[in-house]
Design an enzyme around this catalytic site. Sequence first.
Site, PDB file in Angstrom:
ATOM      1  N   ARG A   1       0.853  -1.197   0.000  1.00 52.54           N
ATOM      2  CA  ARG A   1       0.000   0.000   0.000  1.00 52.54           C
ATOM      3  C   ARG A   1       0.885   1.243   0.000  1.00 52.54           C
ATOM      4  O   ARG A   1       2.036   1.204   0.390  1.00 52.54           O
ATOM      5  CB  ARG A   1      -0.934   0.018   1.207  1.00 52.54           C
ATOM      6  CG  ARG A   1      -0.248   0.099   2.581  1.00 52.54           C
ATOM      7  CD  ARG A   1      -0.170   1.503   3.148  1.00 52.54           C
ATOM      8  NE  ARG A   1       0.661   1.590   4.328  1.00 52.54           N
ATOM      9  CZ  ARG A   1       1.935   1.932   4.325  1.00 52.54           C
ATOM     10  NH1 ARG A   1       2.575   2.193   3.199  1.00 52.54           N
ATOM     11  NH2 ARG A   1       2.628   2.015   5.455  1.00 52.54           N
TER      12      ARG A   1
ATOM     13  N   GLU B   1      -0.498  10.089   8.619  1.00 45.72           N
ATOM     14  CA  GLU B   1       0.684   9.307   9.002  1.00 45.72           C
ATOM     15  C   GLU B   1       0.813   9.250  10.526  1.00 45.72           C
ATOM     16  O   GLU B   1       0.696  10.269  11.202  1.00 45.72           O
ATOM     17  CB  GLU B   1       1.916   9.983   8.391  1.00 45.72           C
ATOM     18  CG  GLU B   1       2.925   9.021   7.843  1.00 45.72           C
ATOM     19  CD  GLU B   1       2.373   8.164   6.705  1.00 45.72           C
ATOM     20  OE1 GLU B   1       1.912   7.028   6.979  1.00 45.72           O
ATOM     21  OE2 GLU B   1       2.417   8.609   5.560  1.00 45.72           O
ATOM     22  N   HIS B   2       1.053   8.053  11.024  1.00 42.90           N
ATOM     23  CA  HIS B   2       1.202   7.801  12.463  1.00 42.90           C
ATOM     24  C   HIS B   2      -0.053   8.195  13.245  1.00 42.90           C
ATOM     25  O   HIS B   2       0.032   8.602  14.403  1.00 42.90           O
ATOM     26  CB  HIS B   2       2.437   8.513  13.027  1.00 42.90           C
ATOM     27  CG  HIS B   2       3.725   7.875  12.577  1.00 42.90           C
ATOM     28  ND1 HIS B   2       4.403   6.964  13.342  1.00 42.90           N
ATOM     29  CD2 HIS B   2       4.427   7.993  11.434  1.00 42.90           C
ATOM     30  CE1 HIS B   2       5.497   6.567  12.684  1.00 42.90           C
ATOM     31  NE2 HIS B   2       5.525   7.177  11.512  1.00 42.90           N
TER      32      HIS B   2
ATOM     33  N   ASP C   1      -2.855   5.960  12.908  1.00 36.16           N
ATOM     34  CA  ASP C   1      -3.653   4.732  13.088  1.00 36.16           C
ATOM     35  C   ASP C   1      -3.529   4.144  14.490  1.00 36.16           C
ATOM     36  O   ASP C   1      -4.530   3.760  15.097  1.00 36.16           O
ATOM     37  CB  ASP C   1      -3.354   3.681  11.996  1.00 36.16           C
ATOM     38  CG  ASP C   1      -1.917   3.207  11.933  1.00 36.16           C
ATOM     39  OD1 ASP C   1      -1.041   3.803  12.603  1.00 36.16           O
ATOM     40  OD2 ASP C   1      -1.658   2.210  11.219  1.00 36.16           O
TER      41      ASP C   1
ATOM     42  N   SER D   1       4.817  -1.249   2.787  1.00 36.00           N
ATOM     43  CA  SER D   1       4.174  -2.363   3.487  1.00 36.00           C
ATOM     44  C   SER D   1       4.416  -3.725   2.854  1.00 36.00           C
ATOM     45  O   SER D   1       3.492  -4.531   2.712  1.00 36.00           O
ATOM     46  CB  SER D   1       2.660  -2.139   3.583  1.00 36.00           C
ATOM     47  OG  SER D   1       2.421  -1.203   4.549  1.00 36.00           O
ATOM     48  N   SER D   2       5.664  -3.974   2.490  1.00 33.02           N
ATOM     49  CA  SER D   2       5.984  -5.312   1.965  1.00 33.02           C
ATOM     50  C   SER D   2       5.715  -6.357   3.040  1.00 33.02           C
ATOM     51  O   SER D   2       5.252  -7.463   2.741  1.00 33.02           O
ATOM     52  CB  SER D   2       7.435  -5.373   1.506  1.00 33.02           C
ATOM     53  OG  SER D   2       8.297  -5.088   2.583  1.00 33.02           O
TER      54      SER D   2
ATOM     55  N   ASP E   1      -1.875  -0.764   7.436  1.00 34.50           N
ATOM     56  CA  ASP E   1      -1.275  -1.530   6.338  1.00 34.50           C
ATOM     57  C   ASP E   1      -2.124  -2.749   6.014  1.00 34.50           C
ATOM     58  O   ASP E   1      -2.382  -3.065   4.853  1.00 34.50           O
ATOM     59  CB  ASP E   1       0.141  -1.988   6.714  1.00 34.50           C
ATOM     60  CG  ASP E   1       0.996  -0.844   7.212  1.00 34.50           C
ATOM     61  OD1 ASP E   1       0.594   0.311   7.004  1.00 34.50           O
ATOM     62  OD2 ASP E   1       2.047  -1.103   7.810  1.00 34.50           O
TER      63      ASP E   1
HETATM   64  C1  GLA Z   1       3.857   1.735   9.574  1.00 40.74           C
HETATM   65  C2  GLA Z   1       2.851   1.009  10.457  1.00 40.74           C
HETATM   66  C3  GLA Z   1       1.448   1.579  10.237  1.00 40.74           C
HETATM   67  C4  GLA Z   1       1.438   3.101  10.404  1.00 40.74           C
HETATM   68  C5  GLA Z   1       2.553   3.745   9.570  1.00 40.74           C
HETATM   69  C6  GLA Z   1       2.688   5.216   9.820  1.00 40.74           C
HETATM   70  O1  GLA Z   1       3.586   1.479   8.230  1.00 40.74           O
HETATM   71  O2  GLA Z   1       2.856  -0.368  10.164  1.00 40.74           O
HETATM   72  O3  GLA Z   1       0.553   0.958  11.128  1.00 40.74           O
HETATM   73  O4  GLA Z   1       1.547   3.448  11.748  1.00 40.74           O
HETATM   74  O5  GLA Z   1       3.805   3.133   9.814  1.00 40.74           O
HETATM   75  O6  GLA Z   1       1.566   5.921   9.417  1.00 40.74           O
END
Ligand code: GLA
Length: 507
Positions: free
Chosen positions: A87, A93-94, A96, A190-191, A235
């Site tokens: 994704r 960002e940060h 979730d 998000s691999s 992710d």
């Molecule tokens: C990583 C984490 C997600 C999210 C992002 C930052 O990808 O796995 O859960 O916190 O960082 O937005």
Amino acid sequence: MTQPRRNKQLHPLRKRCNNALPRMTPRELLHRLSSGQASLRAACANAYGHHPDLIETACTRLWALARHYADTFSPDDSIVVVRAPGRVNLIGEHTDYNGLPVMPMAISRDVLVMASRAADMSVSISNVEGMFEPRAFLLERHIPPFAPGDWGNYVKSAMQGLIDHWGSADGLSGLRMAISGNVPVASGLSSSAAFTIACALALLTVHKRALDPLQFADVMAQSDHYVGMASGGMDQAASILGRAGACLKIDFFPLRVQPVQLPPGTAIVVCHSRVKAAKAGNARDEYNRRVVECRLATAVLHAAAPSSAREPQLLSQWLAWDTSGLDDAVARINATLHPEPYRLPELARILSLSEEKLRATLCTTKTGIRCSEPPNGFHLLKRARHVITETRRVEAALAVLTAMPPDAARRFGELMNQSHVSCRDDYAISCPELEELVSAARDAGAYGARLTGAGFGGCTVNLVPADAAPQFIQAVNRAYYAPHQLDHLPDNQFIFAPASGAGVLVA
Ligand code: GLA
């Protein structure tokens, strides 16, 4: 905030299964591939889109996967094939892990797994690209991890997550799995989530078990903790619930997803800084520290103005009890938290806890990792301010994309730019290379450019005019990749359209 309904029908993982080909052997799959069978091409088109190049690439990857499986295990096993995409996060960002919203989209890069039922409880995994050494372990109620940092722990986390959900490993058998991935590793795309979800989907499909996609996303988000990340659920939700042609506004607790369109005439270009943001290394420690700082900020904000309600654990809970809205929440954060970093003795005093108790509770992630006090102390004001202003930006982005005014691209891009500034200045997750890439992108005409994912390296995401995307790519190449002598590398830049989420090709 609008709260979209939790709607099972929105995300037809089951329907994707229904379009899948019936179980077959690798030998049969290779035969069908070499004869260019229409149903196979249709299954690939269903997953990847109808452009002939996309179908050709998918068939080539399936060929390599089937060959590898046949050579490693057997050409005559009855196999399933599943996929899970990476994704890219557009904004949010940060937020979730604070229970606050995000806006990512699934991408066309994914992890493919070919799997069959083993005769015993052993799980054997082999990687087509040879990037990862083969691994084997036993499926049991509590699966002991490999050494920290071992890639096999991602496979284990997938299996453990599902077994925890079911409460037992009864009725399961082991798996033989061949894995192939083309999501760039340690790049903020998000691999690892794609990898984990593909492994879990293989276990589900081989055993003909099903999970509601929203529940599957929740289970997978929990399982990430097995590898020591105190991450949120973005992710996994994006990879499982992704929609072709739409990005997703995602809310948490409970998980809810709303598909939204990108501004017409725009393209998403992702640029890799080539700085690795490895989840197993320093980036993980920095990430976990941000999680702890948010929890500490929540506790200090609550201590300053306790509500009669239960003590909030997350900034989302603190917000919910502050009925005056996001603007007022920012004002209250600025008024309550001081700009100087907080040290443990001061925090202990404010929260009426011993330092030891503080270390063992708020400073320890739910994965059990104790986060030591940084040399300069904990930055509570900046971290909380980023999270709340970022939430405001996600809601503003949703409003722009829902109303879609004529200047939607410019307005959405402006929110992305503001997000980047906040990620850099308040959340401190940028690095010099990402800064260079972002300014190269702005010079090259992006509506918006920002770092994406956890930060500390990895990629930037850029909203650009679709018809100018090739020139944009060339300009960034001249400004960043050529001077850094990276322009000979493949996979520096990608044009991504929102892709469909995880699914089953052969069931
Ligand atoms: C990583 C984490 C997600 C999210 C992002 C930052 O990808 O796995 O859960 O916190 O960082 O937005």
